[in-house]
Design a protein around this motif. Structure first.
Motif, PDB file in Angstrom:
ATOM      1  N   PRO A 140       0.697  -0.975   0.190  1.00 22.22           N
ATOM      2  CA  PRO A 140      -0.106   0.093  -0.024  1.00 22.22           C
ATOM      3  C   PRO A 140       0.867   1.293  -0.030  1.00 22.22           C
ATOM      4  O   PRO A 140       2.020   1.279   0.638  1.00 22.22           O
ATOM      5  CB  PRO A 140      -0.804  -0.172   1.402  1.00 22.22           C
ATOM      6  N   LEU A 141       0.402   2.283  -0.793  1.00 25.01           N
ATOM      7  CA  LEU A 141       1.021   3.533  -0.552  1.00 25.01           C
ATOM      8  C   LEU A 141       1.249   4.094   0.722  1.00 25.01           C
ATOM      9  O   LEU A 141       2.081   4.908   1.062  1.00 25.01           O
ATOM     10  CB  LEU A 141       0.293   4.541  -1.614  1.00 25.01           C
ATOM     11  N   PHE A 142       0.109   3.862   1.434  1.00 24.78           N
ATOM     12  CA  PHE A 142       0.163   4.288   2.856  1.00 24.78           C
ATOM     13  C   PHE A 142       1.283   3.878   3.547  1.00 24.78           C
ATOM     14  O   PHE A 142       2.079   4.872   4.259  1.00 24.78           O
ATOM     15  CB  PHE A 142      -1.129   3.798   3.469  1.00 24.78           C
ATOM     16  N   ILE A 143       1.619   2.608   3.335  1.00 26.90           N
ATOM     17  CA  ILE A 143       2.845   2.074   4.335  1.00 26.90           C
ATOM     18  C   ILE A 143       4.087   2.678   3.802  1.00 26.90           C
ATOM     19  O   ILE A 143       5.039   2.930   4.082  1.00 26.90           O
ATOM     20  CB  ILE A 143       2.995   0.444   4.031  1.00 26.90           C
ATOM     21  N   GLN A 144       4.029   2.877   2.246  1.00 23.01           N
ATOM     22  CA  GLN A 144       5.298   3.420   1.474  1.00 23.01           C
ATOM     23  C   GLN A 144       5.502   4.925   2.029  1.00 23.01           C
ATOM     24  O   GLN A 144       6.617   4.945   2.259  1.00 23.01           O
ATOM     25  CB  GLN A 144       5.213   3.518  -0.019  1.00 23.01           C
ATOM     26  N   LEU A 145       4.555   5.427   2.006  1.00 22.98           N
ATOM     27  CA  LEU A 145       4.850   6.734   2.624  1.00 22.98           C
ATOM     28  C   LEU A 145       5.306   6.835   4.057  1.00 22.98           C
ATOM     29  O   LEU A 145       6.194   7.805   4.278  1.00 22.98           O
ATOM     30  CB  LEU A 145       3.422   7.706   2.773  1.00 22.98           C
ATOM     31  N   PHE A 146       4.847   5.989   5.029  1.00 22.09           N
ATOM     32  CA  PHE A 146       5.047   6.002   6.329  1.00 22.09           C
ATOM     33  C   PHE A 146       6.705   5.547   6.382  1.00 22.09           C
ATOM     34  O   PHE A 146       7.458   6.268   6.998  1.00 22.09           O
ATOM     35  CB  PHE A 146       4.174   5.095   6.949  1.00 22.09           C
ATOM     36  N   MET A 147       6.823   4.401   5.438  1.00 20.62           N
ATOM     37  CA  MET A 147       8.187   3.977   5.486  1.00 20.62           C
ATOM     38  C   MET A 147       9.302   4.945   5.237  1.00 20.62           C
ATOM     39  O   MET A 147      10.304   5.214   5.712  1.00 20.62           O
ATOM     40  CB  MET A 147       8.196   2.778   4.700  1.00 20.62           C
ATOM     41  N   PHE A 148       8.950   5.865   3.956  1.00 19.04           N
ATOM     42  CA  PHE A 148      10.072   6.665   3.689  1.00 19.04           C
ATOM     43  C   PHE A 148       9.955   8.035   4.679  1.00 19.04           C
ATOM     44  O   PHE A 148      11.257   8.301   4.761  1.00 19.04           O
ATOM     45  CB  PHE A 148       9.711   6.948   2.132  1.00 19.04           C
ATOM     46  N   TYR A 149       9.262   8.308   5.142  1.00 18.10           N
ATOM     47  CA  TYR A 149       9.224   9.512   5.845  1.00 18.10           C
ATOM     48  C   TYR A 149       9.939   9.047   7.297  1.00 18.10           C
ATOM     49  O   TYR A 149      10.828   9.828   7.700  1.00 18.10           O
ATOM     50  CB  TYR A 149       7.915   9.929   6.533  1.00 18.10           C
TER      51      TYR A 149
END
Lengths: 247, 319
Positions: free
Chosen positions: A62-71
């Motif tokens: 999910p993009l949601f997790i990707q955003l969290f991860m990169f942040y």
């Protein structure tokens, strides 16, 4: 009626943030995706499988997790890398980081679309171009590129619309700085003021619908241009509103 | 980067003797011990430590502490939301396809409106809007029964209309609402898939069935609907992939799901007795979730491939 018009006026500026995220990440994602699709379709086994793995990973999570991860990754590198180089104001800014992650994400989805198009390219045309003595680059320029674009355009339009929808996730994961709020943030804030969920969320939804339709309209103009070679007698295909890809 | 690596080894690990066991096992704050998953008393087996050394002991203790057990347990929310969301979505999809194929025109328009509006709007918006709207609707219904006009007047401009009408939603209710809103959103996608699949059933087979003397109803239920599943399967697998990815949004509805726990566990952990146990480790936890979803996608793909092969037996031309 008045509250409705007020909402439209209040949400006009927040909608620019959604448009910004989409407009900033799509061109970058487009260029990267074309490159990635070419690598994926190339004969190099390592390159092809690496590109395939990238596409699979970013489409499969999910993009949601990707955003969290990169942040959180950017945050934990802050003291050792960004701060000493004076980059922290840029890297940790949601307007940059959000765009960056969205671009990575759309690269994977679009690359899959372009790769699919590359695989269905008419073989004969490429062989004909080679037989005429065109170089590899000329073949790409004259045959592969326009054909790929034509084949992929309807699916790519859907991807663009869904990337635009996905911009809502940016401010759910990254910090909101001052008044830099997107449509969902602002609608949520208005909701907390008077608890009128139906009004505020409907207006936000209207914005999304309207901008999605605008994207389809513009894309259709481009598609008509791409299909220019088809004479008026032949039935011209249209970009249909048939979203398939979502994050 | 090198400095970062160095500091990421828990300091508790370095100051030897008994100190780090305590820290490893009591990472949860005292308040957390009452939690169902907390197991502060359990220690890893001593023989394991003899064989593998204290590193393994530390990590077992760390990964087995109460907060981590709660994190593992929270995977159930994701799985439940996916399963129930899919079932409800299938229901909405069948209903929506029924509307799209209705002979009565207003019904057809309603079906088109449902399918297109839901798809033209981000899923997050629906995901947040539906539970809120449903809660307000219920509270409004209660308020018409229990609230006195004076109480309503006193609380004008705020919600709920009076305090008695307040409906407190716990995790279970939010989970149900989340499943329903996932169902509504992905029902719209499913409706299109099923509608297309119904059209894909070869006309000749239906005509043959009619010619054999089956009634219209029988042809519809025994041939068209039954054959439809085969053609719908690729589309349904696509929708399922979308749905499992959007189960990551549960934390937006205050459900303590895997994402929320990852955030809590990864945040810099400071315990007064032991100092900084670990710095910001969130990205590691998110990386685990990233991999988890990729594995889930992979398994689903495999599952659907198997299903398609099984169901597709004896079908000559596939979709």
């Amino acid at each position: 009626m008045q509250p409705f018009l007020d909402d439209i006026a209040t949400l006009a500026k927040p909608s620019l943030y959604n448009i910004y995220f989409a407009a900033a990440s799509i061109p970058l994602g487009f260029v990267l995706a074309v490159a990635l699709a070419l690598v994926r379709a190339s004969r190099s086994r390592i390159g092809s499988s690496l590109a395939g793995a990238y596409i699979y990973a970013f489409r499969g999570s999910p993009l949601f997790i990707q955003l969290f991860m990169f942040y959180s990754l950017a945050l934990s590198l802050n003291i050792s890398v960004w701060k000493p180089n004076g980059l922290d104001w840029l890297v940790l800014h949601p307007l940059f980081l959000g765009t960056f992650v969205l671009a990575l994400n759309t690269t994977a989805y679009s690359a899959e679309i372009f790769y699919g198009a590359l695989k269905t390219l008419p073989r004969g045309e490429i062989e004909a171009a080679r037989a005429f003595g065109l170089s590899r680059f000329q073949t790409f320029r004259a045959v592969v590129w326009p054909n790929m674009l034509r084949l992929a355009w309807p699916a790519y339009t859907n991807e663009v619309v869904f990337l635009f929808h996905a911009t809502t996730l940016v401010y759910f994961t990254l910090p909101v700085i001052n008044e830099q709020k997107d449509l969902m943030n602002k609608a949520g804030e208005l909701f907390e003021r008077d608890y009128n969920a139906f009004l505020h969320f409907s207006v936000a939804a209207l914005y999304f619908l309207a901008i999605s339709l605008a994207i389809f309209f513009l894309s259709n103009l481009v598609y008509r241009r791409l299909m220019h070679h088809l004479g008026p007698a032949e039935a011209k295909p249209r970009v249909r509103f048939a979203p398939k890809y979502l994050r | 980067m090198a400095g970062e690596r160095e500091s990421s080894v828990p300091p508790a690990h370095r100051d030897s003797d008994n100190g780090f066991w305590k820290t490893a096992l009591s990472l949860g704050e005292p308040a957390d011990r009452s939690h169902e998953g907390a197991q502060c008393g359990v220690r890893p087996l001593d023989w394991l430590i003899d064989i593998f050394g204290e590193d393994l002991g530390f990590w077992l203790g760390y990964l087995g502490n109460g907060k981590h057990l709660a994190w593992y347990a929270s995977f159930r929310f994701t799985i439940l939301a996916a399963i129930f969301g899919a079932l409800i979505g299938l229901g909405f999809g069948l209903g929506g396809a029924g509307l799209l194929r209705a002979r009565f025109r207003p019904l057809r328009i309603a079906g088109l409106a449902y399918a297109n509006i839901v798809r033209g709007v981000p899923d997050v918006l629906f995901f947040l809007f539906f539970p809120l709207a449903f809660e307000q609707l219920v509270e409004w219904l209660i308020s018409t029964q229990v609230c006195s006009p004076e109480a309503v007047a006193a609380r004008a401009g705020s919600w709920p209309p009076c305090m008695e009408a307040n409906w407190f939603l716990s995790t279970t209710e939010y989970l149900i609402l989340a499943s329903v809103s996932l169902g509504i959103v992905y029902g719209a996608f499913t409706a299109n898939v099923i509608n297309g699949a119904m059209n894909a059933v070869p006309k000749g087979q239906l005509e043959a069935a009619r010619a054999y003397g089956f009634s219209r109803n029988q042809v519809f239920w025994r041939f068209q609907v039954r054959q439809m599943w085969i053609y719908a399967l690729p589309g349904l697998s696509n929708v399922w992939m979308l749905l499992i990815k959007s189960t990551s949004l549960l934390s937006l509805l205050q459900i303590p799901d895997i994402v929320l726990w990852a955030e809590r566990l990864g945040a810099p952990n400071f315990v007064p007795t032991a100092g900084l146990v670990h710095p910001d480790w969130r990205w590691r936890y998110y990386l685990v979730l990233f991999v988890f979803y990729i594995i889930l996608t992979f398994l689903s793909e495999r599952g659907f491939a198997w299903l398609r092969e099984r169901v597709g037996r004896g079908v000559v031309a596939e979709g």
